[in-house]
Write a protein that holds these residues in place. Structure first.
Motif, PDB file in Angstrom:
ATOM      1  N   GLU A  76       3.448  14.091   2.180  1.00 34.71           N
ATOM      2  CA  GLU A  76       3.324  13.797   0.755  1.00 34.71           C
ATOM      3  C   GLU A  76       4.618  14.148   0.014  1.00 34.71           C
ATOM      4  OE1 GLU A  76       2.662  12.019  -1.780  1.00 34.71           O
ATOM      5  OE2 GLU A  76       0.525  12.229  -1.331  1.00 34.71           O
ATOM      6  N   PRO A  77       5.598  13.223  -0.001  1.00 33.65           N
ATOM      7  CA  PRO A  77       6.877  13.478  -0.688  1.00 33.65           C
ATOM      8  C   PRO A  77       6.718  13.800  -2.162  1.00 33.65           C
ATOM      9  CG  PRO A  77       7.015  11.531   0.710  1.00 33.65           C
ATOM     10  CD  PRO A  77       5.574  11.925   0.664  1.00 33.65           C
ATOM     11  N   LYS A  78       5.624  13.330  -2.748  1.00 30.17           N
ATOM     12  CA  LYS A  78       5.411  13.530  -4.180  1.00 30.17           C
ATOM     13  C   LYS A  78       5.358  15.015  -4.552  1.00 30.17           C
ATOM     14  CE  LYS A  78       2.870  10.377  -5.951  1.00 30.17           C
ATOM     15  NZ  LYS A  78       1.729   9.531  -6.360  1.00 30.17           N
ATOM     16  N   LEU A  79       4.989  15.867  -3.588  1.00 29.91           N
ATOM     17  CA  LEU A  79       4.951  17.305  -3.855  1.00 29.91           C
ATOM     18  C   LEU A  79       6.320  17.839  -4.248  1.00 29.91           C
ATOM     19  CD1 LEU A  79       2.735  18.583  -0.883  1.00 29.91           C
ATOM     20  CD2 LEU A  79       2.071  18.477  -3.297  1.00 29.91           C
ATOM     21  N   PHE A  80       7.376  17.156  -3.801  1.00 26.84           N
ATOM     22  CA  PHE A  80       8.732  17.658  -3.997  1.00 26.84           C
ATOM     23  C   PHE A  80       9.532  16.852  -5.016  1.00 26.84           C
ATOM     24  CE2 PHE A  80       7.219  18.809   0.167  1.00 26.84           C
ATOM     25  CZ  PHE A  80       7.583  20.136   0.294  1.00 26.84           C
ATOM     26  N   SER A  81       8.903  15.873  -5.636  1.00 29.53           N
ATOM     27  CA  SER A  81       9.630  15.021  -6.573  1.00 29.53           C
ATOM     28  C   SER A  81       9.601  15.583  -7.988  1.00 29.53           C
ATOM     29  CB  SER A  81       9.038  13.610  -6.561  1.00 29.53           C
ATOM     30  OG  SER A  81       7.711  13.627  -7.050  1.00 29.53           O
ATOM     31  N   ASN A  82      10.657  15.259  -8.721  1.00 25.12           N
ATOM     32  CA  ASN A  82      10.762  15.604 -10.151  1.00 25.12           C
ATOM     33  C   ASN A  82      10.679  17.106 -10.430  1.00 25.12           C
ATOM     34  OD1 ASN A  82      10.856  12.800 -10.803  1.00 25.12           O
ATOM     35  ND2 ASN A  82       8.628  12.721 -10.665  1.00 25.12           N
ATOM     36  N   THR A 121       0.818  -1.212   0.000  1.00 22.02           N
ATOM     37  CA  THR A 121       0.000   0.000   0.000  1.00 22.02           C
ATOM     38  C   THR A 121       0.852   1.262   0.000  1.00 22.02           C
ATOM     39  OG1 THR A 121      -0.135  -0.299   2.396  1.00 22.02           O
ATOM     40  CG2 THR A 121      -2.026  -1.005   1.095  1.00 22.02           C
ATOM     41  N   LEU A 122       2.153   1.139   0.306  1.00 20.61           N
ATOM     42  CA  LEU A 122       3.032   2.309   0.321  1.00 20.61           C
ATOM     43  C   LEU A 122       3.999   2.311  -0.850  1.00 20.61           C
ATOM     44  CD1 LEU A 122       3.882   2.709   4.114  1.00 20.61           C
ATOM     45  CD2 LEU A 122       2.016   3.688   2.795  1.00 20.61           C
ATOM     46  N   ASN A 123       3.702   1.532  -1.878  1.00 21.00           N
ATOM     47  CA  ASN A 123       4.535   1.541  -3.077  1.00 21.00           C
ATOM     48  C   ASN A 123       4.272   2.811  -3.887  1.00 21.00           C
ATOM     49  OD1 ASN A 123       6.286   0.227  -5.115  1.00 21.00           O
ATOM     50  ND2 ASN A 123       4.420   0.265  -6.326  1.00 21.00           N
ATOM     51  N   LYS A 124       5.290   3.260  -4.592  1.00 30.13           N
ATOM     52  CA  LYS A 124       5.178   4.424  -5.495  1.00 30.13           C
ATOM     53  C   LYS A 124       4.718   5.687  -4.771  1.00 30.13           C
ATOM     54  CE  LYS A 124       4.524   2.050  -9.896  1.00 30.13           C
ATOM     55  NZ  LYS A 124       3.674   1.872 -11.086  1.00 30.13           N
ATOM     56  N   LYS A 125       5.316   5.956  -3.633  1.00 26.32           N
ATOM     57  CA  LYS A 125       4.993   7.175  -2.896  1.00 26.32           C
ATOM     58  C   LYS A 125       6.024   8.270  -3.138  1.00 26.32           C
ATOM     59  CE  LYS A 125       1.255   5.976  -0.627  1.00 26.32           C
ATOM     60  NZ  LYS A 125      -0.020   6.699  -0.745  1.00 26.32           N
ATOM     61  N   SER A 126       6.955   8.041  -4.045  1.00 32.66           N
ATOM     62  CA  SER A 126       7.977   9.035  -4.416  1.00 32.66           C
ATOM     63  C   SER A 126       8.848   9.429  -3.230  1.00 32.66           C
ATOM     64  CB  SER A 126       7.307  10.291  -5.013  1.00 32.66           C
ATOM     65  OG  SER A 126       6.551   9.970  -6.153  1.00 32.66           O
ATOM     66  N   ASP A 127       9.101   8.474  -2.329  1.00 36.33           N
ATOM     67  CA  ASP A 127       9.875   8.821  -1.141  1.00 36.33           C
ATOM     68  C   ASP A 127      11.100   7.944  -0.924  1.00 36.33           C
ATOM     69  OD1 ASP A 127       8.752   6.449  -0.416  1.00 36.33           O
ATOM     70  OD2 ASP A 127       7.410   7.269   1.089  1.00 36.33           O
ATOM     71  N   ASP A 128      11.421   7.078  -1.882  1.00 34.28           N
ATOM     72  CA  ASP A 128      12.605   6.215  -1.772  1.00 34.28           C
ATOM     73  C   ASP A 128      12.528   5.259  -0.578  1.00 34.28           C
ATOM     74  OD1 ASP A 128      13.621   7.382  -4.027  1.00 34.28           O
ATOM     75  OD2 ASP A 128      14.976   8.732  -2.970  1.00 34.28           O
TER      76      ASP A 128
END
Length: 427
Positions: free
Chosen positions: A366-372, A258-265
Motif C-alpha cells: 500500500e504505497p498510499k501509506l507513504f504518500s504526501n 483497476t490500479l489507477n490512483k494507487k499513489s505509486d507512480d
C-alpha cells in the motif's frame, strides 16, 4: 467586424488563472485534434536574445465555420461560470476543454490571430479572427478575405508579442507535450497522428518504459481481445491510467484501470481492440441480473473474463515496479535521515534491518501509506513502527496493518513473518 461581450478581460484571466504557458499551448494542440486533424504543427522563430519572435500552431482539421462563429466563441464570453473547464470522462473525443483553449494565450503572448479555411456548401472559404490580451472579452473577425483555392481545410493560430523563450519551449513546453499527448498519439497510431515542432515530429517513445502486445481469447464464445500495454515513465497529467476499448481501431469507450490512483507512480495505458465492443453497452450496469437489450454489457462473461485477466496482468507488472520504488524509498529515507538513531551499533544491527524490510513490504502492499508526508510526519511514522516492533505487541501490530490495508494471501504471510517472526507466523 468586432464583437464585445459581458465578462471582462480580467474576469476571463481570473477564471483561467491556473493555466501556465505549457498547458495553454497544449490546449491549442487539443483544439486541432478536436477539429479532426491528424497533424498539428508547432513552429517558432527566435530573436537574437533567445526570445520567441513568433509562434504558430497549425492543424489540418476542418477549420472554423463562419456561420457557426458565434457558437464557437460567444458562449465562453458570457460569464465567468460559462468558461468552467470540463474534461471528458469516457471518450478522448473533444478533449480540448470545449474551446476554452482559445483564451489561454494571455499566459505567453499578447496577440493571437486565427487564419482558418473551411468548406461551405458551395466552396472553400477563408477568414481571420483577432484577439489580444488587453481585450480578451472581445474579438474581431474578417471572413471577406479571398476564398481559398487550395482545397484544404485547417486552422493556423499565430501569436506575437510573446513572453517566452526558446529555452522555455525546449526545456519546459516540449517535455510537457510529450507527457500530455503520448497516450493519445498511441491511441491513434494507426491513423498516423503526429505533432511536429519546427519540422521534427515529437518522439513520444522517450516516455515509454515498456510496451507489450498480446491477445486474450475467451473460448466459450470464441471472442478475441487484442491488447497493447504501455508502461509510461512519467505521469499523463489529467488523463491518468486507463483502459481504452476499441473496435477496428476506433475508440468506443475508456475508463480507469483497476490500479489507477494507487499513489505509486505506476503510470500505464491498456488499449483493447475487439469486434466484441461494436455493440457493447458500457453504460448499462451492473446488476448481476441485468441484460443489455442490444449487444453485450459489463455483466457479460466475456467482459468479466477480460477485466479479471487484465487486473491480474497489471498486478504482475506492478510488483517488480513497486519493489524498485521501495528500494528508492529507503534510499531517500537514508538521505533525509528519516530512520531513528540507535543508542548502540548492536541495537542498530538488531532493529534497523527488520524495520527496513517491513517498510519495503508495507510500501509494496500500500504505497498510499507513504504518500504526501512531510519530513516530520515521515520520521514520526517510521519511528512509531520501530517502537511498536520493539515492543511485545507484535500480534496487535499485525492485526492493525491487516485491518488498514487489503492483503492477498502471499502478502499477508510475508507481513506476518516480518512482524511476528517465522516461528510465530506458522502458528
Amino acid at each position: 467586424m468586432s464583437v464585445k461581450v459581458n465578462i471582462t478581460s480580467k474576469g476571463i484571466q481570473k477564471v483561467l488563472k491556473n493555466y501556465n504557458e505549457k498547458q495553454a499551448i497544449a490546449e491549442y494542440i487539443w483544439n486541432g485534434f478536436d477539429a479532426n486533424a491528424n497533424t498539428v504543427r508547432v513552429d517558432y522563430v527566435t530573436n537574437p536574445l533567445g526570445l520567441l519572435a513568433q509562434l504558430t500552431i497549425a492543424d489540418n482539421g476542418y477549420g472554423i465555420n463562419f456561420d457557426r462563429l458565434q457558437q464557437k466563441f460567444d458562449p465562453f464570453f458570457e460569464s465567468e461560470k460559462s468558461i468552467q473547464i470540463v474534461t471528458p470522462k469516457h471518450t478522448s473525443k473533444m478533449h480540448g476543454r470545449n474551446g476554452v483553449g482559445r483564451l489561454t494565450f494571455f499566459t505567453f503572448a499578447h496577440d493571437a490571430v486565427w487564419h482558418t479555411t473551411y468548406q461551405s456548401e458551395k466552396r472553400f472559404r477563408h477568414g481571420e479572427i483577432y484577439i489580444n490580451t488587453g481585450g480578451l472579452n472581445s474579438y474581431s473577425y474578417d471572413f471577406s478575405t479571398v476564398p481559398s483555392n487550395t482545397g484544404e481545410t485547417g486552422t493556423s493560430v499565430s501569436f506575437t508579442n510573446l513572453k517566452i523563450s526558446q529555452q522555455d519551449i525546449e526545456e519546459t513546453v516540449i517535455p510537457f507535450l510529450i507527457n500530455e499527448f503520448c497516450w493519445f498519439i498511441e491511441l491513434n497510431k494507426h491513423k498516423n497522428y503526429s505533432i511536429i515542432v519546427n519540422g521534427v515530429a515529437l518522439d513520444f517513445s522517450s516516455n515509454v518504459k515498456t510496451i507489450e502486445e498480446f491477445s486474450l481469447f475467451y473460448p466459450d464464445t470464441a471472442v478475441t481481445f487484442k491488447i497493447k500495454y504501455v508502461h509510461w515513465k512519467e505521469n499523463l497529467h489529467k488523463e491518468l491510467s486507463k483502459y481504452y476499448f476499441l473496435a477496428g481501431g476506433e475508440e468506443i469507450y475508456k475508463d480507469y484501470t483497476t490500479l489507477n490512483k494507487k499513489s505509486d507512480d505506476y503510470f500505464h495505458s491498456v488499449y483493447i481492440d475487439s469486434d466484441f465492443f461494436r455493440d457493447f453497452d458500457f453504460k448499462s450496469f451492473e446488476n448481476e441480473g441485468q441484460v443489455a437489450i442490444f449487444g453485450a454489457a459489463k455483466s457479460s462473461a466475456e467482459y468479466r473474463f477480460l477485466i479479471k485477466a487484465l487486473t491480474e496482468y497489471l498486478k504482475s507488472k506492478r510488483k517488480p515496479f513497486l519493489k524498485e520504488y521501495a528500494n528508492r524509498l529507503i534510499e531517500t529515507y537514508e538521505e533525509d535521515e528519516i530512520f531513528p538513531v540507535y543508542a548502540t551499533e548492536r541495537e542498530k544491527e538488531l532493529r534497523k534491518p527488520v524495520l527496513v524490510d517491513l517498510i519495503k513490504v508495507l510500501y509494496e502492499v500500500e504505497p498510499k501509506l507513504f504518500s504526501n508526508l512531510n519530513t516530520d510526519q515521515k520520521k514520526t511514522f517510521v519511528r512509531l513502527i520501530d517502537l511498536l516492533m520493539h515492543s511485545n505487541l507484535r500480534d496487535e501490530i499485525f492485526e492493525m496493518f491487516n485491518g488498514m490495508i487489503e492483503l492477498e494471501a502471499e502478502e499477508r504471510d510475508e507481513l506476518s513473518k516480518l512482524i511476528k517472526g517465522p516461528e510465530e507466523a506458522k502458528k
